[in-house]
Motif scaffolding. Sequence first.
Motif, PDB file in Angstrom:
ATOM      1  N   ASP A  70      -1.269 -10.703  -8.976  1.00  0.00           N
ATOM      2  CA  ASP A  70      -2.714 -10.928  -8.912  1.00  0.00           C
ATOM      3  C   ASP A  70      -3.363 -10.876 -10.290  1.00  0.00           C
ATOM      4  N   HIS A  71      -2.708 -10.209 -11.224  1.00  0.00           N
ATOM      5  CA  HIS A  71      -3.216 -10.132 -12.600  1.00  0.00           C
ATOM      6  C   HIS A  71      -2.540 -11.168 -13.493  1.00  0.00           C
ATOM      7  N   SER A  72      -1.942 -12.175 -12.876  1.00  0.00           N
ATOM      8  CA  SER A  72      -1.282 -13.286 -13.582  1.00  0.00           C
ATOM      9  C   SER A  72      -0.150 -12.807 -14.489  1.00  0.00           C
ATOM     10  N   GLU A  73       0.574 -11.797 -14.048  1.00  0.00           N
ATOM     11  CA  GLU A  73       1.729 -11.302 -14.787  1.00  0.00           C
ATOM     12  C   GLU A  73       2.993 -11.662 -14.018  1.00  0.00           C
ATOM     13  N   ARG A  74       4.108 -11.678 -14.727  1.00  0.00           N
ATOM     14  CA  ARG A  74       5.393 -12.002 -14.077  1.00  0.00           C
ATOM     15  C   ARG A  74       5.776 -10.873 -13.130  1.00  0.00           C
ATOM     16  N   SER A  75       6.124 -11.251 -11.930  1.00  0.00           N
ATOM     17  CA  SER A  75       6.457 -10.245 -10.928  1.00  0.00           C
ATOM     18  C   SER A  75       7.776 -10.524 -10.229  1.00  0.00           C
ATOM     19  N   LEU A  76       8.513 -11.535 -10.659  1.00  0.00           N
ATOM     20  CA  LEU A  76       9.745 -11.918  -9.969  1.00  0.00           C
ATOM     21  C   LEU A  76      10.782 -10.793  -9.914  1.00  0.00           C
ATOM     22  N   PRO A  77      11.110 -10.102 -11.027  1.00  0.00           N
ATOM     23  CA  PRO A  77      12.108  -9.023 -10.917  1.00  0.00           C
ATOM     24  C   PRO A  77      11.680  -7.922  -9.931  1.00  0.00           C
ATOM     25  N   ILE A  78      10.395  -7.596  -9.927  1.00  0.00           N
ATOM     26  CA  ILE A  78       9.902  -6.554  -9.014  1.00  0.00           C
ATOM     27  C   ILE A  78      10.007  -7.043  -7.568  1.00  0.00           C
ATOM     28  N   ALA A  79       9.635  -8.297  -7.336  1.00  0.00           N
ATOM     29  CA  ALA A  79       9.701  -8.854  -5.983  1.00  0.00           C
ATOM     30  C   ALA A  79      11.140  -8.955  -5.495  1.00  0.00           C
ATOM     31  N   LEU A  80      12.048  -9.400  -6.362  1.00  0.00           N
ATOM     32  CA  LEU A  80      13.464  -9.501  -5.972  1.00  0.00           C
ATOM     33  C   LEU A  80      14.039  -8.137  -5.622  1.00  0.00           C
ATOM     34  N   GLU A  81      13.703  -7.134  -6.430  1.00  0.00           N
ATOM     35  CA  GLU A  81      14.196  -5.789  -6.116  1.00  0.00           C
ATOM     36  C   GLU A  81      13.638  -5.326  -4.778  1.00  0.00           C
ATOM     37  N   GLY A  82      12.369  -5.619  -4.514  1.00  0.00           N
ATOM     38  CA  GLY A  82      11.765  -5.242  -3.238  1.00  0.00           C
ATOM     39  C   GLY A  82      12.456  -5.900  -2.060  1.00  0.00           C
ATOM     40  N   ILE A  83      12.780  -7.175  -2.212  1.00  0.00           N
ATOM     41  CA  ILE A  83      13.477  -7.899  -1.138  1.00  0.00           C
ATOM     42  C   ILE A  83      14.859  -7.301  -0.902  1.00  0.00           C
ATOM     43  N   VAL A  84      15.591  -7.032  -1.993  1.00  0.00           N
ATOM     44  CA  VAL A  84      16.921  -6.429  -1.873  1.00  0.00           C
ATOM     45  C   VAL A  84      16.814  -5.065  -1.196  1.00  0.00           C
ATOM     46  N   CYS A  85      15.837  -4.259  -1.593  1.00  0.00           N
ATOM     47  CA  CYS A  85      15.655  -2.937  -0.988  1.00  0.00           C
ATOM     48  C   CYS A  85      15.365  -3.043   0.512  1.00  0.00           C
ATOM     49  N   ILE A  86      14.505  -3.971   0.889  1.00  0.00           N
ATOM     50  CA  ILE A  86      14.165  -4.124   2.299  1.00  0.00           C
ATOM     51  C   ILE A  86      15.388  -4.556   3.106  1.00  0.00           C
ATOM     52  N   VAL A  87      16.151  -5.519   2.601  1.00  0.00           N
ATOM     53  CA  VAL A  87      17.345  -5.988   3.315  1.00  0.00           C
ATOM     54  C   VAL A  87      18.351  -4.848   3.474  1.00  0.00           C
ATOM     55  N   VAL A  88      18.622  -4.124   2.383  1.00  0.00           N
ATOM     56  CA  VAL A  88      19.590  -3.021   2.435  1.00  0.00           C
ATOM     57  C   VAL A  88      19.077  -1.909   3.360  1.00  0.00           C
ATOM     58  N   GLY A  89      17.803  -1.596   3.284  1.00  0.00           N
ATOM     59  CA  GLY A  89      17.232  -0.565   4.147  1.00  0.00           C
ATOM     60  C   GLY A  89      17.339  -0.924   5.620  1.00  0.00           C
ATOM     61  N   LEU A  90      17.036  -2.173   5.955  1.00  0.00           N
ATOM     62  CA  LEU A  90      17.135  -2.617   7.352  1.00  0.00           C
ATOM     63  C   LEU A  90      18.582  -2.604   7.839  1.00  0.00           C
ATOM     64  N   LEU A  91      19.504  -3.038   6.989  1.00  0.00           N
ATOM     65  CA  LEU A  91      20.923  -2.996   7.376  1.00  0.00           C
ATOM     66  C   LEU A  91      21.365  -1.564   7.667  1.00  0.00           C
ATOM     67  N   ALA A  92      20.963  -0.635   6.816  1.00  0.00           N
ATOM     68  CA  ALA A  92      21.348   0.765   7.027  1.00  0.00           C
ATOM     69  C   ALA A  92      20.728   1.327   8.304  1.00  0.00           C
ATOM     70  N   LEU A  93      19.487   0.942   8.603  1.00  0.00           N
ATOM     71  CA  LEU A  93      18.824   1.450   9.806  1.00  0.00           C
ATOM     72  C   LEU A  93      19.373   0.828  11.085  1.00  0.00           C
ATOM     73  N   LEU A  94      19.770  -0.428  11.011  1.00  0.00           N
ATOM     74  CA  LEU A  94      20.253  -1.107  12.216  1.00  0.00           C
ATOM     75  C   LEU A  94      21.716  -0.801  12.521  1.00  0.00           C
ATOM     76  N   SER A  95      22.468  -0.293  11.548  1.00  0.00           N
ATOM     77  CA  SER A  95      23.886   0.027  11.750  1.00  0.00           C
ATOM     78  C   SER A  95      24.215   1.429  11.246  1.00  0.00           C
ATOM     79  N   PRO A  96      23.615   2.462  11.840  1.00  0.00           N
ATOM     80  CA  PRO A  96      23.846   3.814  11.327  1.00  0.00           C
ATOM     81  C   PRO A  96      25.270   4.321  11.539  1.00  0.00           C
ATOM     82  N   ASP A  97      25.997   3.738  12.479  1.00  0.00           N
ATOM     83  CA  ASP A  97      27.363   4.183  12.746  1.00  0.00           C
ATOM     84  C   ASP A  97      28.402   3.361  11.981  1.00  0.00           C
TER      85      ASP A  97
END
Length: 186
Positions: free
Chosen positions: A61-88
């Motif tokens: 929103d402040h016209s700054e580069r945000s791609l690395p932050i967004a990519l890390e967020g996406i990776v974190c969400i995917v990994v977090g969901l995988l861990a929650l959906l397959s706890p065993d």
Amino acid sequence: MKIGMGQNSWILGVRGVVAILFGLYALFAPWRALPTLILVFGVCVLVEGILSIVAAVRVHDHSERSLPIALEGIVCIVVGLLALLSPDAAALAWLYLVSGFVVVSGILHMAGAIQLRKHFAGEWILILNGALTTLFGIVMILLPLAGLLVLTSLLGAYSVFFGVLLLAVALKLRARWRTQAAARPA
């Protein structure tokens, strides 16, 4: 330094606190069942991912580069969901999941830190954090049979260290932003 990073330093601070809390849990409760640790890991990583996406949107929103932050967020969400959906999940699969996440996260932290250096000279803490994160992930991949209790202790110690570094960067960014905001004419 751009305005977005300073104003959003609290998000980095919250991520640091989440990492510290997860690290303390892993250090002081290593006898807990692996599924419990995987669930805690999944929740912590999911929260970190959401906070990263929020930070990326706010920085963008402040016209700054945000791609690395967004990519890390996406990776974190995917990994977090995988861990929650397959706890065993099998312990070795969890080990490789965590190791891969740590390597990718470290690389993305270094990429984000390089972008930050363009606006904030001397910012080496986040680069060091990314390099140590990547190295930690590689060591976990190379030594899978070292034992899950050892992994739990290493992961806990690393998470506390990682969280402290994130808090240090957040405080440094916040102080720098406040100094620059006070120096601007009204």
